[in-house]
Structure formats: C-alpha cells, structure tokens
Scaffold this motif. Sequence first.
Motif, mmCIF file in Angstrom:
data_model
loop_
_atom_site.group_PDB
_atom_site.id
_atom_site.type_symbol
_atom_site.label_atom_id
_atom_site.label_comp_id
_atom_site.label_asym_id
_atom_site.label_seq_id
_atom_site.Cartn_x
_atom_site.Cartn_y
_atom_site.Cartn_z
ATOM 1 N N UNK A 208 0.834 -1.220 0.000
ATOM 2 C CA UNK A 208 0.000 0.000 0.000
ATOM 3 C C UNK A 208 0.852 1.246 0.000
ATOM 4 N N UNK A 209 0.889 1.913 1.166
ATOM 5 C CA UNK A 209 1.689 3.132 1.332
ATOM 6 C C UNK A 209 1.368 4.166 0.257
ATOM 7 N N UNK A 210 0.060 4.470 0.126
ATOM 8 C CA UNK A 210 -0.355 5.548 -0.775
ATOM 9 C C UNK A 210 -0.101 6.891 -0.095
ATOM 10 N N UNK A 211 -0.412 7.966 -0.800
ATOM 11 C CA UNK A 211 -0.334 9.330 -0.262
ATOM 12 C C UNK A 211 1.021 9.632 0.387
ATOM 13 N N UNK A 212 2.148 9.341 -0.296
ATOM 14 C CA UNK A 212 3.444 9.519 0.353
ATOM 15 C C UNK A 212 3.835 10.991 0.529
ATOM 16 N N UNK A 213 4.392 11.292 1.704
ATOM 17 C CA UNK A 213 4.903 12.650 1.971
ATOM 18 C C UNK A 213 6.159 12.509 2.825
ATOM 19 N N UNK A 214 7.206 13.244 2.469
ATOM 20 C CA UNK A 214 8.451 13.215 3.267
ATOM 21 C C UNK A 214 8.763 14.629 3.758
ATOM 22 N N UNK A 215 9.225 14.735 4.997
ATOM 23 C CA UNK A 215 9.849 15.978 5.455
ATOM 24 C C UNK A 215 11.029 15.590 6.331
ATOM 25 N N UNK A 216 11.832 16.588 6.676
ATOM 26 C CA UNK A 216 13.067 16.319 7.428
ATOM 27 C C UNK A 216 13.164 17.281 8.609
ATOM 28 N N UNK A 217 13.583 16.746 9.754
ATOM 29 C CA UNK A 217 13.894 17.627 10.886
ATOM 30 C C UNK A 217 15.170 17.128 11.562
ATOM 31 N N UNK A 218 16.103 18.026 11.788
ATOM 32 C CA UNK A 218 17.355 17.703 12.486
ATOM 33 C C UNK A 218 18.010 16.410 12.006
ATOM 34 N N UNK A 219 18.107 16.237 10.720
ATOM 35 C CA UNK A 219 18.808 15.068 10.196
ATOM 36 C C UNK A 219 17.976 13.797 10.121
ATOM 37 N N UNK A 220 16.732 13.841 10.578
ATOM 38 C CA UNK A 220 15.863 12.657 10.451
ATOM 39 C C UNK A 220 14.822 12.909 9.366
ATOM 40 N N UNK A 221 14.684 11.941 8.472
ATOM 41 C CA UNK A 221 13.643 12.012 7.443
ATOM 42 C C UNK A 221 12.414 11.253 7.944
#
Length: 468
Positions: A208-221
């Motif tokens: 599945x894993x629809x609607x993918x969104x990535x963001x990053x904070x302090x070196x962690x994705x």
Amino acid sequence: MFRIIKFVFFVMPLLPPCTAHGQSKPYYTAIHSGVPWFDDRGRIVSAHGANIVIEHGRYYLFGEAHSDTSNAFAGFNCYSSTDLRNWKFERTALPVQDSGRLGPDRVGERAKVLKCAKTGEYVMVMHTDNMRYKDPCIGYATSKNITGPYTFRGPIMFNGQPIRRWDMGTFQDADGSAYLMLHGGLLYKLSDDYRSISELVIDNKWRGAEAPAIFKKNGTYFWLASDLTGWERNDNFYYTSTALKGPWIARGYFAPKGTATWNSQTSFVLPIPGKADTTYVYMGDRWSSTRQASAATYVWQPLQVLDSTISLPEFQEAWKIDAKGKMLFMTQTGKKVIRPDDKQHFKYWGNWSQDTLTVRSASTSGDSLHVRFSGSQVCLYGLSRPDGGYALVKLYDNQGRVRFTTTIEMYCKYPISTPAFLSPVLPKGSYMLTLAVLGLHWGWKEKSGRVSGSKGNVISIERIVVTK
Ligand code: GLA
C-alpha cells in the motif's frame, strides 16, 4: 409558510461575498479543519491532494480542482495566502488539456510543485490516469511563473521509460535536490532540472503506502503514507531514516488508532520556519467522492515532531500560527450555543427525529431546517456517522440574499461530533442558516474492487455556535 420562505430565500441570487469590518473578502481568524473554506471570491477552495510552496512571504497552494458530478480531472488550481487561513484564487494553473493524458475524462491527481533553483523554473509533478485507474503514469508540467499557466510536458522519464504508478509525492532536500515518492515505498531522485528522473534511490516494497509525503527535521527524514483504501480514510503511518536511501524504520500510526488519521488522508507536510522554532503542518484530505468540489474538506493540523517521533495527539478544530511563528489554539468557534430543541431559533420541515437530548436527525431528501441568529460568525456542529449523508447549506442575510452556500458531508466510519459548516467572519447582523437534506451519500469502488463509503443519508444536527 414554506412556499413563501421557499420563494424569498431560494430564488434570490447569490451575491458577491459580504464584507466584514470593512474588508471586501471572506475572512477567517483561524485554520479550521473539516469544513469547506470559502476563497476571496466566495467560492469553495478546491485544491486537494495539495502541496504548498512558500515564496516571498506568501503561501502558494496547489491541488486538484474538482467538480461535484464526476471524478474526471478538472484542472489543478493555485491559490495564495499570507496566513494559511484566507485564500486568494490565483488561477487554474494547469487546465484540462484538449487531449492526451490530462485530456477530457481522464484522472489527474496529487499535483506537487517544486521550484528548481538551477533553472529558475517551476515544475509540477502529478499522477495521470484513466477513469478506471488502469493507465497510471507520473507526468509533469513546467512554468516560468509560480502561479502558471503550466505547460503539460507528458510523462516524466526514467531510463527512457515512463513511471507507471499512481500515488505520488515530492520532497525537496536542503541542498536543492528533489525526489519523487511513489506508493509502495519507491523513491526516485529527479535530475538537476527536475524534468526527468536520474536515479532510483530505494524500493522499499511496502504494502500500500499511498499518499506519500516526506519531510526532514534535524537530520531525520519522516515518510508518511496511508493504507490503500481509495477515498475511504484509514489510520496513516510513518517511517523514519537518517538517510533517504534507508534503512527506513516503521514507526506505526501518527494519529490515535481508530481515528482514521482524524478522518483524513495525508497529502503533504509543510515546514514553516518561525523565529523560535519551526512548525510542521500536516496537510490531509477528507475526500467526498464524487461531491469533491464542495463537500471534500481539508484537515490541516500542527504535527508534533520529537526526535524520531511524530504525532497528532488531539484534533485541533481551530488554530493559527502568529507572526512570530507561535501556535495558538481555539477550542470552539464562537461562544453562544443554540441547540436544535430551541424552538425560538430552529424551525423544521419534514421528518426530523430527536435521537438524543441534543441530536436531531433526518435522512429524506427535502427534509430541511432553518435557524436564525445574530452575530458575526456561525459554526454548525453535527454528528458524523457511518450512515451520514449530504446536505445543502445556505447562509442568508436579513435581506434574504444568499451570502454563502455549499454542500456538506456528515459521513465518518465512527460516530464523532464535529463542525460541519463554518461561515467566514460576517458584518455583525441578523442571519439565517438553512439546511436541506439531499437524500444522498458517497460510495466508491476502491482500486482493490472493495466498495467503501456511507451506508445511509443521515444528517444529524447538534448545535450552532455563534460568535458575537
Ligand atoms: C486514494 C489515492 C487518491 C485517489 C483515490 C482514488 O485515496 O490516494 O489519490 O487515487 O485513492 O481511489
């Protein structure tokens, strides 16, 4: 009596939006989730599966335009705002094409815009498909101006081949490199000009894993995704990693289990750098196929990000970010509560039943009510439920002129008390809100063939709350 009301209140033309405190545009004091928003023209903001680009202090919102009659691609709209609450319609940034992958009777979804620092060009990436979702392909369009018009260029190519997938998202890293995420956990790197794909970074082979969104904070994705249930909402989940190529660690749900991500599906996470800290806005959709134009709403919530954990612990009905980047929360919109058994204010036609002390409901087309109030803003609360349906809402001024109108949807997989309609801030005065049950609900055959949606046409009213 009904006939007269019908004539006075249903035949009057829809006027341009009224002014509040000398302003000429509909005006909101907070970000409200789960209610239709009116734009500067007094029309519903139609930009789903959205993303936001921040430029020169303005937020540019891109997303799917929709109609209320079909799921066919109706263009990608662009709106702009300085506060994430009041939206100016800029234009349909990419209209329906004469023919081809985004021509008539095709599907176009999840448009995401990226600014390419190297070329100065704006690149819009999207999912294109046929109406049965059997011809998926990732396409792209370009423009010299952020608001468009964008020129559709066709499939975005990797090794000379189109990408035959549907749900997608984009992520831009701090070094300017841009990425394309796909359902199932695929991640590609875009070329330097963002017009093609240079590399497959990772294929996570997630289910599945629809609607993918990535963001990053302090070196962690952080990689957010949803289960595969079509327009039906589910408990969305996330993964984290310290490198885009992984390994990605499954972290579970980010909203309380069973809330179906507060009744929404992920579209994007927007980091807003403030003076003290950065706010991360979870942007989600509460779909309502096929009345997506008026009844689908936005669920935008402040995302808590702590080390490698994200959460939406509570549903924030109304909140805002002040000029300094500080978040402020309001528990309820307005103060004066008027309940449906208040005969002085509420009048009913048709077959309304008193479900509990506080809830009245009806489900037959034409059943209606009106409620009079004095003040500057009104919020209608109801019970969204598994058998919830559609209603038409109109707000009249004391001259009998319609100021705002929309369809609302009161479906949720689990019963929940929720705002269903909110007016913008109005000039102080006397108004009337009418609601007519449409005797309809949404239903949808998911990509898996399963049918989802409501089981009835019920509209349940709990109260209106008025701001003085
Ligand atoms: C899911 C996807 C949407 C759309 C619908 C259609 O919700 O995330 O973008 O494709 O399915 O079924």
